[in-house]
Design an enzyme around this catalytic site. Structure first.
Site, PDB file in Angstrom:
ATOM      1  N   TRP A  28       0.890  -1.050  -0.106  1.00  0.00           N
ATOM      2  CA  TRP A  28       0.135  -0.049   0.024  1.00  0.00           C
ATOM      3  C   TRP A  28       0.853   1.094   0.097  1.00  0.00           C
ATOM      4  O   TRP A  28       1.854   1.231   0.741  1.00  0.00           O
ATOM      5  CB  TRP A  28      -0.744   0.101   1.098  1.00  0.00           C
TER       6      TRP A  28
ATOM      7  N   ASP B  80     -15.788   9.013  -0.647  1.00  0.00           N
ATOM      8  CA  ASP B  80     -16.386   8.387   0.608  1.00  0.00           C
ATOM      9  C   ASP B  80     -17.183   9.481   1.340  1.00  0.00           C
ATOM     10  O   ASP B  80     -16.894  10.547   1.490  1.00  0.00           O
ATOM     11  CB  ASP B  80     -15.195   8.035   1.213  1.00  0.00           C
TER      12      ASP B  80
ATOM     13  N   ARG C 247      -9.621  -2.088   8.830  1.00  0.00           N
ATOM     14  CA  ARG C 247     -10.158  -0.653   8.627  1.00  0.00           C
ATOM     15  C   ARG C 247     -11.615  -0.807   9.062  1.00  0.00           C
ATOM     16  O   ARG C 247     -12.515  -0.291   8.490  1.00  0.00           O
ATOM     17  CB  ARG C 247     -10.157  -0.119   6.905  1.00  0.00           C
TER      18      ARG C 247
ATOM     19  N   LYS D 256     -16.278   5.207  -8.846  1.00  0.00           N
ATOM     20  CA  LYS D 256     -14.989   4.914  -8.168  1.00  0.00           C
ATOM     21  C   LYS D 256     -15.402   3.572  -7.372  1.00  0.00           C
ATOM     22  O   LYS D 256     -15.905   3.621  -6.428  1.00  0.00           O
ATOM     23  CB  LYS D 256     -14.334   5.803  -7.487  1.00  0.00           C
ATOM     24  N   TRP D 257     -14.770   2.615  -7.773  1.00  0.00           N
ATOM     25  CA  TRP D 257     -15.211   1.168  -7.149  1.00  0.00           C
ATOM     26  C   TRP D 257     -14.015   0.832  -6.480  1.00  0.00           C
ATOM     27  O   TRP D 257     -13.051   0.364  -6.946  1.00  0.00           O
ATOM     28  CB  TRP D 257     -15.538   0.154  -8.415  1.00  0.00           C
ATOM     29  N   ASP D 258     -14.208   0.864  -5.105  1.00  0.00           N
ATOM     30  CA  ASP D 258     -13.219   0.757  -4.264  1.00  0.00           C
ATOM     31  C   ASP D 258     -13.122  -0.679  -3.537  1.00  0.00           C
ATOM     32  O   ASP D 258     -14.229  -1.366  -3.428  1.00  0.00           O
ATOM     33  CB  ASP D 258     -13.038   1.790  -3.136  1.00  0.00           C
ATOM     34  N   MET D 259     -12.178  -1.143  -2.864  1.00  0.00           N
ATOM     35  CA  MET D 259     -11.792  -2.361  -2.259  1.00  0.00           C
ATOM     36  C   MET D 259     -10.774  -2.283  -1.212  1.00  0.00           C
ATOM     37  O   MET D 259      -9.645  -2.424  -1.545  1.00  0.00           O
ATOM     38  CB  MET D 259     -11.555  -3.719  -3.139  1.00  0.00           C
ATOM     39  N   ASN D 260     -11.040  -1.965   0.148  1.00  0.00           N
ATOM     40  CA  ASN D 260      -9.916  -1.281   0.951  1.00  0.00           C
ATOM     41  C   ASN D 260      -9.538  -2.473   2.099  1.00  0.00           C
ATOM     42  O   ASN D 260      -8.949  -2.040   2.869  1.00  0.00           O
ATOM     43  CB  ASN D 260     -10.695  -0.286   1.744  1.00  0.00           C
TER      44      ASN D 260
ATOM     45  N   ASP E 204      -2.625   5.342  -3.620  1.00  0.00           N
ATOM     46  CA  ASP E 204      -2.957   6.335  -2.517  1.00  0.00           C
ATOM     47  C   ASP E 204      -1.797   7.371  -2.182  1.00  0.00           C
ATOM     48  O   ASP E 204      -1.978   8.285  -1.416  1.00  0.00           O
ATOM     49  CB  ASP E 204      -3.317   5.750  -1.207  1.00  0.00           C
TER      50      ASP E 204
HETATM   51  C1  GLA Z   1      -9.135   4.175  -0.370  1.00  0.00           C
HETATM   52  C2  GLA Z   1      -8.815   5.044  -1.595  1.00  0.00           C
HETATM   53  C3  GLA Z   1      -8.892   6.395  -1.462  1.00  0.00           C
HETATM   54  C4  GLA Z   1     -10.169   6.895  -0.843  1.00  0.00           C
HETATM   55  C5  GLA Z   1     -10.592   6.144   0.193  1.00  0.00           C
HETATM   56  C6  GLA Z   1     -11.926   6.547   0.817  1.00  0.00           C
HETATM   57  O1  GLA Z   1      -8.326   4.464   0.403  1.00  0.00           O
HETATM   58  O2  GLA Z   1      -8.022   4.496  -2.265  1.00  0.00           O
HETATM   59  O3  GLA Z   1      -8.543   7.049  -2.717  1.00  0.00           O
HETATM   60  O4  GLA Z   1     -11.300   6.624  -1.795  1.00  0.00           O
HETATM   61  O5  GLA Z   1     -10.480   4.687   0.428  1.00  0.00           O
HETATM   62  O6  GLA Z   1     -11.967   5.712   2.252  1.00  0.00           O
END
Ligand code: GLA
Length: 750
Positions: free
Chosen positions: A210, A383, A459, A492-496, A564
């Site tokens: 990351w 977000d 998270r 923006k399709w995220d996966m954290n 990020d």
């Molecule tokens: C991830 C994404 C960021 C942002 C955050 C929001 O970390 O990479 O760009 O969208 O989630 O919680």
């Protein structure tokens, strides 16, 4: 469809079929392959020849009916050069002929010791899989070769597709159970890429973590196996499913411009594996790739089949630069959702680094008004807009607009953004749930888990079991509801986070390990259905930065959030690695505020020029920008728009790497050759040394080019020079101090 052929066919029927197949191949394909049909069968030698513009791939069947790889590399111009397949002799009693020979798709069976492409267990306990040639079929630029086990009616169809202009071939395998019993597949690889026999091979791959993705590693290939893989459920930041192999020749290892480079990439966003193997006895370098066989088990009932991900492979006779340009072309012209009619990426604004979770209608409108003044074309709210999402502890899973932050829904904000001439985009993290959410309170069973055991949070969130069809439908409907009622053109399709405790207690025990693959297929399914229902919709793939970047997701998304880490100096290295495998067009890059990570501050121009080398975005808090910064930014956005076709659709030449020396430089030449743009960055000047001369590439020696400098850094006084001058004499720049940067464009004169 051309008829399936077997060797039992009479020779005359064969010849007639071949002539007919050749006639069916469109002339455009033949032209791209340089006059040859992209797929041919040579009956006298029992070989298939796959031809691209500059490469050949040859397979053949030997007297024992094994399918062998015979050649992959620079194009063979004459069929007379092509021999036929035969097994290599065994090596003492320890290495069988099969182990010593390059098998195209080896099953685990008989006396075979290299990495197999398939491994199975039959219901009766038999675990021996020996695949022999059965039949083939040619259809234009596609070839299907079918293999069959020596005893059971268990077949594998090897599907090849040739991309002549890209010098790339795609492999994919389908394992089919025609037996009356269940067959459990324990390894399903797409195939193996084998480089010619020889010494001095080197592996290049991308690693990271990351905020530090796509770092380039190069190391010698030695006997044994090097495994690149993900066991995390998605593609991962840690390793990327791309490789390159080059060979050290008389002039040393391959460089950006010279040398032979074989490269490949898997199209899969779940657990994947690449095994780079130098077989100890035969000393043969092979790269096997497909589903990761770790925790993998797939029961095939009678009549069922399993398809592997696609595995692309290509060849460059002109170093890593061309290898990358071929990958970029493949993605732009064959893979991305807009490949049939490629579009330029818009300049984007994203609210995340400015507001984090603290979004509301008034604040976003203020940012939007400022973004519009800069020339932004797409405004993305990140977000914080849904459920009880005020921080990362709550709300994921509840995809309804937060009524306190947006009392009248999203419409007033979206109308306002549209009124400013920008499209509107929205952030989602569809695969996740916070335990503190209405969704989790209603459906705690929807999370992947092993009953009675801990559910590990990261998270503060858990992973929904997307392999379940009811979960897939919930997620699809939740997104569909938001899209149906709002003019949203971009997600923006995220996966954290990655998987933990990947249990699926509701499924029959024998099928529970299918979760790894079914999860990804359902994610793909949702993206595909949303795109079909909303043809104007674009998607950005994000997984805490560049954690989901591969040729599988690229079929469904228009760009990828690179990292990020938006600190511009770090970005030079992240972006360089990205560009080895992935096109600048999809490389989302934002200008953000300083001091940034590493507590580093770089000038606004440096930050802009770094971000301009991909799909430009702005992620800064514009409320804090001065008038002077706003106006500098507006003119830099205008500059980007004047060169973005070359950056996004053109050919990239990496002139100086950030991994070596104190200057990084990249040049992009537009597809029609009429424009080139050069970006150069000085890290830290020492001892009053001048910056090195930059020698341009990809231009026409005899053409004249008008130089348009962005600033006063260019040392040359002339404003019109030939391509030969730019290549041989090069350009000099007065780059000094710390984090200096510049750009020039070259416009070809008629
Ligand atoms: C991830 C994404 C960021 C942002 C955050 C929001 O970390 O990479 O760009 O969208 O989630 O919680």
């Amino acid at each position: 469809m051309a008829k399936r052929c077997t060797f039992s066919a009479k020779p005359r029927t064969w010849m007639a079929a071949f002539i007919l197949m050749s006639a069916l191949i469109p002339s455009s394909l033949k032209a791209q392959a340089g006059g040859e049909a992209p797929v041919r069968y040579l009956e006298s030698q029992k070989v298939w020849v796959l031809t691209t513009r500059r490469s050949s791939y040859v397979m053949g069947v030997n007297a024992q009916n094994d399918l062998q790889t015979l050649y992959w590399g620079g194009r063979l111009e004459s069929d007379h050069d092509i021999g036929s397949a035969h097994l290599q002799p065994s090596h003492a009693s320890f290495d069988s002929p099969q182990t010593m020979t390059n098998m195209e798709y080896p099953g685990w069976g008989g006396m075979y010791y290299n990495e197999p492409c398939a491994k199975v267990t039959l219901a009766d306990g038999d675990r021996d899989l020996v695949l022999k040639y059965d039949s083939y079929r040619i259809n234009g630029n596609e070839l299907e070769i079918r293999l069959k086990d020596i005893q059971y009616n268990l077949t594998v169809s090897l599907n090849y597709r040739v991309y002549p202009a890209e010098d790339v071939i795609r492999k994919q395998a389908v394992i089919e159970n025609h037996t009356p019993q269940t067959v459990t597949v324990e390894s399903a690889q797409a195939g193996v890429w084998t480089v010619p026999p020889g010494e001095g091979y080197r592996l290049t791959y991308l690693t990271g973590r990351w905020a530090g993705e796509t770092q380039v590693i190069q190391e010698p290939v030695n006997p044994g196996k090097k495994v690149l893989e993900s066991r995390r459920g998605n593609t991962s930041h840690q390793l990327n499913p791309w490789f390159a192999i080059d060979q050290t020749g008389e002039d040393g290892p391959a460089t950006e411009q010279h040398g032979r480079v074989w490269f490949g990439a898997l199209g899969w966003s779940g657990n994947w594996k690449l095994v780079v193997e130098d077989t100890p006895s035969a000393h043969q370098v092979r790269v096997t790739g497909g589903y990761n066989d770790f925790d993998f088990s797939w029961p095939l009932k009678p009549g069922q089949s399993l398809e592997t991900p696609p595995f692309y492979g290509g060849y460059s006779g002109a170093g890593f630069g061309r290898a990358s340009r071929l990958m970029h072309r493949l993605e732009r012209n064959r893979i991305l959702p807009d490949h049939a009619h490629p579009r330029l990426r818009p300049v984007l604004y994203n609210s995340w680094e400015a507001t984090e979770f603290n979004v509301n209608e008034a604040g976003q409108k203020e940012l939007a008004a400022k973004a519009a003044k800069l020339g932004v074309e797409l405004f993305v709210m990140d977000d914080g807009w849904f459920g009880a999402r005020n921080n990362d502890h709550a709300g994921l899973g509840d995809w309804t607009v937060n009524p306190r932050k947006f009392p009248n829904g999203l419409k007033p904000l979206i109308d306002y953004v549209n009124g400013l001439g920008m499209k509107f985009g929205l952030w989602f993290e569809p695969e996740m749930v916070n335990p503190d959410s209405n969704l989790y309170r209603r459906h705690p069973d929807w999370v992947m888990n092993f009953p009675g055991r801990p559910r590990t949070e990261a998270r503060n969130q858990l992973v929904l079991n997307m392999a379940r069809d009811d979960v897939r439908e919930y997620v699809f409907n939740a997104l569909d509801q938001v899209l149906a009622h709002n003019n949203i053109r971009y997600i923006k399709w995220d996966m954290n986070r990655h998987f933990a405790e990947p249990g699926w207690p509701e499924a029959p025990v024998a099928e529970q390990k299918e979760i790894w693959v079914k999860y990804v297929n359902n994610v793909y399914n949702i993206m595909d259905r949303l795109r079909a229902r909303y043809p104007e919709l674009e998607i950005e793939s994000c997984s805490g930065g560049g954690g989901r970047l591969d040729l599988g997701v690229l079929k469904r998304v228009d760009e990828v959030w690179t990292s990020d880490n938006t600190e511009a100096f770090d970005r030079l290295r992240i972006q360089e690695g990205f560009s080895f495998a992935y096109a600048p067009k999809i490389m989302s890059a934002w200008v953000t505020d300083v001091p940034n990570l590493n507590r580093r501050s770089t000038p606004l121009k440096f930050r802009f020029l770094v971000a301009m080398q991909g799909s430009l975005g702005i992620g800064a808090n514009l409320d804090r920008w001065t008038e002077a910064e706003m106006s500098q930014a507006a003119s830099l956005v205008a500059y980007y728009k004047s060169v973005r076709a070359a950056v996004q659709m053109g050919n990239l030449y990496r002139l100086l790497s950030p991994r070596r020396g104190g200057v990084t430089a990249n040049e992009y030449v537009s597809a029609d050759g009429r424009q080139a743009v050069l970006f150069a960055f000085r890290h830290s000047q020492q001892l009053l040394r001048p910056a090195p001369t930059l020698y341009l590439e990809g231009l026409d020696d005899r053409a004249m080019y008008r130089i348009r400098p962005l600033d006063d850094k260019l040392a040359e006084s002339q404003r019109e020079v030939s391509g030969a001058y730019l290549r041989r004499h090069g350009l000099n720049f007065r780059l000094g101090g710390d984090y200096d940067s510049t750009s020039v464009t070259l416009e070809r004169e008629d």
